[in-house]
Motif scaffolding. Structure first.
Motif, PDB file in Angstrom:
ATOM      1  N   LYS A   1      47.924  40.321  46.281  1.00  0.00           N
ATOM      2  CA  LYS A   1      48.658  39.967  45.054  1.00  0.00           C
ATOM      3  C   LYS A   1      47.702  39.707  43.899  1.00  0.00           C
ATOM      4  O   LYS A   1      47.942  40.139  42.772  1.00  0.00           O
ATOM      5  N   GLU A   2      46.620  38.999  44.182  1.00  0.00           N
ATOM      6  CA  GLU A   2      45.634  38.721  43.123  1.00  0.00           C
ATOM      7  C   GLU A   2      44.952  40.005  42.668  1.00  0.00           C
ATOM      8  O   GLU A   2      44.734  40.220  41.471  1.00  0.00           O
ATOM      9  N   ILE A   3      44.641  40.870  43.620  1.00  0.00           N
ATOM     10  CA  ILE A   3      44.012  42.150  43.283  1.00  0.00           C
ATOM     11  C   ILE A   3      44.977  43.014  42.469  1.00  0.00           C
ATOM     12  O   ILE A   3      44.581  43.652  41.490  1.00  0.00           O
ATOM     13  N   ALA A   4      46.248  43.031  42.854  1.00  0.00           N
ATOM     14  CA  ALA A   4      47.244  43.818  42.123  1.00  0.00           C
ATOM     15  C   ALA A   4      47.329  43.347  40.670  1.00  0.00           C
ATOM     16  O   ALA A   4      47.401  44.168  39.747  1.00  0.00           O
ATOM     17  N   GLU A   5      47.302  42.047  40.464  1.00  0.00           N
ATOM     18  CA  GLU A   5      47.350  41.519  39.095  1.00  0.00           C
ATOM     19  C   GLU A   5      46.069  41.864  38.340  1.00  0.00           C
ATOM     20  O   GLU A   5      46.112  42.239  37.162  1.00  0.00           O
ATOM     21  N   LEU A   6      44.932  41.757  38.995  1.00  0.00           N
ATOM     22  CA  LEU A   6      43.662  42.131  38.378  1.00  0.00           C
ATOM     23  C   LEU A   6      43.683  43.609  37.991  1.00  0.00           C
ATOM     24  O   LEU A   6      43.259  43.984  36.899  1.00  0.00           O
TER      25      LEU A   6
ATOM     26  N   LEU B   1      40.355  49.259  43.590  1.00  0.00           N
ATOM     27  CA  LEU B   1      41.311  48.161  43.381  1.00  0.00           C
ATOM     28  C   LEU B   1      42.638  48.478  44.063  1.00  0.00           C
ATOM     29  O   LEU B   1      43.262  47.602  44.657  1.00  0.00           O
ATOM     30  N   ARG B   2      43.051  49.714  43.977  1.00  0.00           N
ATOM     31  CA  ARG B   2      44.290  50.123  44.642  1.00  0.00           C
ATOM     32  C   ARG B   2      44.189  49.913  46.153  1.00  0.00           C
ATOM     33  O   ARG B   2      45.108  49.430  46.794  1.00  0.00           O
ATOM     34  N   GLN B   3      43.048  50.294  46.718  1.00  0.00           N
ATOM     35  CA  GLN B   3      42.819  50.127  48.153  1.00  0.00           C
ATOM     36  C   GLN B   3      42.791  48.655  48.536  1.00  0.00           C
ATOM     37  O   GLN B   3      43.339  48.261  49.562  1.00  0.00           O
ATOM     38  N   LEU B   4      42.181  47.829  47.706  1.00  0.00           N
ATOM     39  CA  LEU B   4      42.050  46.406  48.014  1.00  0.00           C
ATOM     40  C   LEU B   4      43.386  45.661  47.971  1.00  0.00           C
ATOM     41  O   LEU B   4      43.494  44.563  48.501  1.00  0.00           O
ATOM     42  N   GLN B   5      44.390  46.245  47.353  1.00  0.00           N
ATOM     43  CA  GLN B   5      45.698  45.594  47.293  1.00  0.00           C
ATOM     44  C   GLN B   5      46.326  45.441  48.675  1.00  0.00           C
ATOM     45  O   GLN B   5      47.252  44.668  48.852  1.00  0.00           O
TER      46      GLN B   5
END
Length: 188
Positions: free
Chosen positions: A137-142, A127-131
């Motif tokens: 932004k959506e990934i960071a919130e997820l 998830l960190r990488q996908l940010q």
């Protein structure tokens, strides 16, 4: 965890390498693998205690997390989040759904619960990488929700069981403390 899409990345920052070391420690299959993961963490961070003998670490690791008797600190979210402390419950399905939503799947799907601490740390790393991708932004919130509403709901209890158990080697205790520090750092 298998990432459906991969991209090459430059040398990861220390916080990522610490996450990888934590993941590798908690998924290790032997004292030698635990020692290797722990030594990697010690190379990154000062102040971690010298490790005990790999056999001592492995014995305590099995007593805490595996068995053959009931583990003292089972490394599965469902134990801490489910009413009856059952493995493979709603928390496992929620972890599986989160992984699928970002293109991840466990290499042990169907044979090993997806809410194991090592797999959840691995999901954090992904998830960190996908940010850094277009939907960052959506990934960071997820990711923040996953940490706040899932991992930080059960990991403190998991770490607490480790800390309160008798005769826990300093290696395991320090790794549990480091895991909590890392998770708190990730939420900020």
């Amino acid at each position: 965890m298998k990432n459906i899409q991969t991209a090459s990345q430059p040398e990861p920052p220390t916080t990522i390498r610490v996450g990888c070391g934590l993941r590798d420690f908690f998924i290790a299959r032997s004292g030698a693998e635990m020692l290797q993961a722990y030594e990697g963490l010690r190379a990154l961070l000062r102040g971690l205690p010298a490790p005990e003998d790999p056999d001592v670490i492995e014995f305590a690791f099995n007593r805490l997390f595996v068995g053959p008797k009931a583990p003292i600190a089972p490394p599965f979210a469902s134990i801490y989040l489910e009413k009856d402390e059952l493995v493979m419950g709603r928390a496992t399905q929620e972890a599986r759904d989160l992984y699928a939503a970002v293109g991840l799947s466990s290499p042990w799907r169907g044979t090993f619960p997806e809410d194991h601490i090592a797999l959840e740390i691995d999901a954090c790393l992904h998830l960190r990488q996908l940010q850094h991708h277009p939907q960052g932004k959506e990934i960071a919130e997820l990711y923040r929700r996953f940490l706040r509403e899932h991992l930080l709901e059960w990991a403190p209890q998991f770490a607490g069981r480790i800390s309160s158990a008798e005769a826990v080697p300093a290696t395991i205790r320090a790794t549990a403390d480091l895991m909590m520090d890392w998770l708190h750092q990730e939420i900020t």
